[in-house]
Design an enzyme around this catalytic site. Structure first.
Site, PDB file in Angstrom:
ATOM      1  CE  LYS A   1      39.831  46.771  39.175  1.00 44.17           C
ATOM      2  NZ  LYS A   1      38.384  46.577  39.045  1.00 44.17           N
TER       3      LYS A   1
ATOM      4  CG  ASP B   1      36.373  45.864  42.165  1.00 39.38           C
ATOM      5  OD1 ASP B   1      35.334  45.483  42.716  1.00 39.38           O
ATOM      6  OD2 ASP B   1      36.437  46.183  40.964  1.00 39.38           O
ATOM      7  CG  MET B   2      42.090  42.564  47.053  1.00 42.01           C
ATOM      8  SD  MET B   2      42.528  43.952  48.141  1.00 42.01           S
ATOM      9  CE  MET B   2      41.601  43.540  49.616  1.00 42.01           C
TER      10      MET B   2
ATOM     11  NE  ARG C   1      32.499  41.636  44.310  1.00 44.52           N
ATOM     12  CZ  ARG C   1      32.915  42.749  43.679  1.00 44.52           C
ATOM     13  NH1 ARG C   1      34.167  42.870  43.258  1.00 44.52           N
ATOM     14  NH2 ARG C   1      32.089  43.753  43.500  1.00 44.52           N
TER      15      ARG C   1
ATOM     16  CE  LYS D   1      37.706  29.353  41.039  1.00 41.76           C
ATOM     17  NZ  LYS D   1      37.794  28.382  39.942  1.00 41.76           N
ATOM     18  N   GLY D   2      40.660  35.559  42.404  1.00 43.49           N
ATOM     19  CA  GLY D   2      41.811  36.473  42.275  1.00 43.49           C
ATOM     20  C   GLY D   2      42.259  36.534  40.827  1.00 43.49           C
ATOM     21  CB  ALA D   3      41.664  38.906  38.350  1.00 44.20           C
TER      22      ALA D   3
ATOM     23  CG  HIS E   1      32.089  33.171  35.888  1.00 44.88           C
ATOM     24  ND1 HIS E   1      33.250  33.839  36.160  1.00 44.88           N
ATOM     25  CD2 HIS E   1      31.143  34.112  35.703  1.00 44.88           C
ATOM     26  CE1 HIS E   1      33.037  35.139  36.135  1.00 44.88           C
ATOM     27  NE2 HIS E   1      31.777  35.333  35.865  1.00 44.88           N
TER      28      HIS E   1
ATOM     29  NE  ARG F   1      41.885  42.477  35.911  1.00 50.88           N
ATOM     30  CZ  ARG F   1      41.969  43.804  35.882  1.00 50.88           C
ATOM     31  NH1 ARG F   1      43.089  44.396  35.542  1.00 50.88           N
ATOM     32  NH2 ARG F   1      40.930  44.548  36.217  1.00 50.88           N
ATOM     33  NE  ARG F   2      37.306  39.131  33.728  1.00 49.84           N
ATOM     34  CZ  ARG F   2      37.813  39.991  34.621  1.00 49.84           C
ATOM     35  NH1 ARG F   2      37.534  41.263  34.557  1.00 49.84           N
ATOM     36  NH2 ARG F   2      38.604  39.571  35.587  1.00 49.84           N
TER      37      ARG F   2
END
Ligand code: FAD
Length: 304
Positions: A96, A130-131, A181, A184-186, A224, A285-286
C-alpha cells in the site's frame, strides 16, 4: 448498518491497540492472517504452492506515522522478496502506498517503491500496488504508470469496480499494457464517486472484467463472488482466452471451497497472504464484507 459500524471500528486507534496486543489475537485472526512474522508468511506460501496455488505476500500496515516508518516498511518488503527468492517461490508482494510514505512525501514514497520494484525485477517477482481510498487513486495510478514505463511488467495496478471512474482507468492502463487486478473495492466511499448499491457494483464488475479479459495485460480477477467467477469462466471459454493470459485472485482463508474448485479445474489462482502485527484494519474490513463472520469468529473464540 453492521458493515458501516465495522468499517468505522476499523479506524479506531484505541480499539486497534487493545485488539492487536490481546492474547486472543492469534485465535481470532488465524483464519485470515498467516501469522505475525515473515517466516509465518513464507510457510503459508510454501504450503499453498504445494497445492498448486500461487501467493502474493502482504506485510500488514497502512498509513504509517513517519517517513522512518515508511523506510522500515520498504526494508521489510525487501527482506520478503529475498525470502521469496531463497524459497524459490513464484510469489509476488502486495503493498500500500500509504505504507511507503505517500501521506508525507510523494517523492520519498516513489523512491521507496522504486527500490522494491528494482529488487522484484532482480528476483523475477512483481510488486502489486493495492488501491486504497479514492483520495489516493490519482497519485497511485500516476506512480504505477511511471514505474511501468521504467520496469515494464514488474508492477500490477488495482482497480476498484465501485468507482465510476474505473472503466476509463482500465482503458487507459490497458492501452499502455499495465497489468491490472480488478476487485470490487473495500473502503467506505461517497456516492459522488462510487456506486452505493451492491447490484450496481456487481454489474460494473462484470462489465470491467470482460473488458480486462479481452483487452488487458495479465489481468487478475480478484474476489469471491461465485456468480461472477462463473460468469468469468463462461466468458473465458466463449472467447477462447488462453489460460496463461489471466489469473484468479482470492484472499487467504476466504471461500476455500471455491479456491479448491478453481485449482481442480486447472485455473491459475493466487492468494493474497497477509502477515504481521498490524492486522487490525485488514481483519475488520474482512468482517465488514461479511458480517456473518462475526458470528463465526465468536463461535471460534468460545471453542476450546
Ligand atoms: C486478491 C484480492 C486483492 C484485493 N485488493 C484490494 C485492493 O487493493 N483494494 C481494495 O479496495 N480492495 C481489495 N480487495 C477487496 C475487494 O475489494 C472486496 O472488498 C472483497 O474481495 C470482497 O468482495 P467479493 O469479491 O468477495 O464479493 P462480495 O460480494 O463482497 O462477496 C461475495 C461472496 O464472497 C464471500 N465472501 C466475501 N468476503 C468474505 C469474507 N470476508 N469472509 C467470508 N466470505 C466472504 C461470501 O460468500 C460472499 O457472499 C481485494 C480482494 C482480493 C480477493
Amino acid at each position: 448498518m453492521l458493515r458501516r459500524s465495522l468499517l468505522y471500528l476499523s479506524q479506531q486507534a484505541g480499539l486497534r491497540r487493545w485488539m492487536e496486543n490481546s492474547p486472543l489475537s492469534r485465535k481470532l485472526t488465524s483464519r485470515f492472517v498467516a501469522g505475525r512474522t515473515l517466516a509465518d508468511g513464507i510457510r503459508v506460501l510454501e504450503k499453498l504452492f504445494a497445492e498448486n496455488i500461487l501467493g502474493t505476500l502482504d506485510h500488514l500496515g497502512e498509513n504509517v506515522h513517519s517517513l522512518e516508518d515508511a523506510v522500515r516498511s520498504r526494508n521489510s518488503y525487501l527482506e520478503a522478496l529475498s525470502q521469496i527468492e531463497h524459497a524459490a517461490l513464484p510469489a509476488t508482494v502486495s503493498i500500500k502506498l500509504t505504507q511507503f510514505g505517500l501521506d508525507f512525501s510523494e517523492q520519498a514514497c516513489r523512491a521507496n517503491v522504486r527500490a522494491l520494484v528494482e529488487r522484484a525485477r532482480a528476483v523475477n517477482s512483481r510488486v502489486e500496488i493495492d488501491m486504497e481510498a479514492s483520495a489516493y487513486t490519482d497519485r497511485t495510478l500516476r506512480l504505477v504508470m511511471e514505474l511501468h514505463a521504467d520496469f515494464k511488467g514488474q508492477v500490477r495496478a488495482v482497480i476498484q469496480a465501485y468507482l465510476y471512474r474505473s472503466e476509463a482507468d482500465i482503458r487507459m492502463l490497458s492501452a499502455r499494457g499495465v497489468p491490472v487486478r480488478l476487485c470490487k473495492g473495500a473502503y467506505h466511499e461517497s456516492p459522488s464517486v462510487a456506486f452505493a448499491r451492491k447490484p450496481d457494483v456487481d454489474t460494473n464488475y462484470v462489465k470491467l472484467m470482460k473488458l480486462l479479459l479481452e483487452e488487458g495485460t495479465e489481468p487478475a480477477i480478484a474476489g469471491h463472488d461465485e456468480t461472477i467467477i462463473r460468469q468469468a469462466m463462461r466468458h473465458i471459454k466463449e472467447q477462447n482466452i488462453a489460460p496463461d493470459r489471466y489469473e484468479f485472485q482470492m484472499l487467504y482463508g476466504i471461500r476455500r471451497d471455491l479456491q479448491r474448485q478453481l485449482i481442480a479445474r486447472g485455473f491459475r489462482l493466487r492468494l493474497y497472504v497477509p502477515y504481521g502485527d498490524a492486522w487490525y484494519p485488514y481483519f475488520m474490513r474482512r468482517l465488514a464484507e461479511r458480517p456473518a463472520n462475526v458470528l463465526f469468529l465468536a463461535k471460534n473464540l468460545l471453542r476450546k
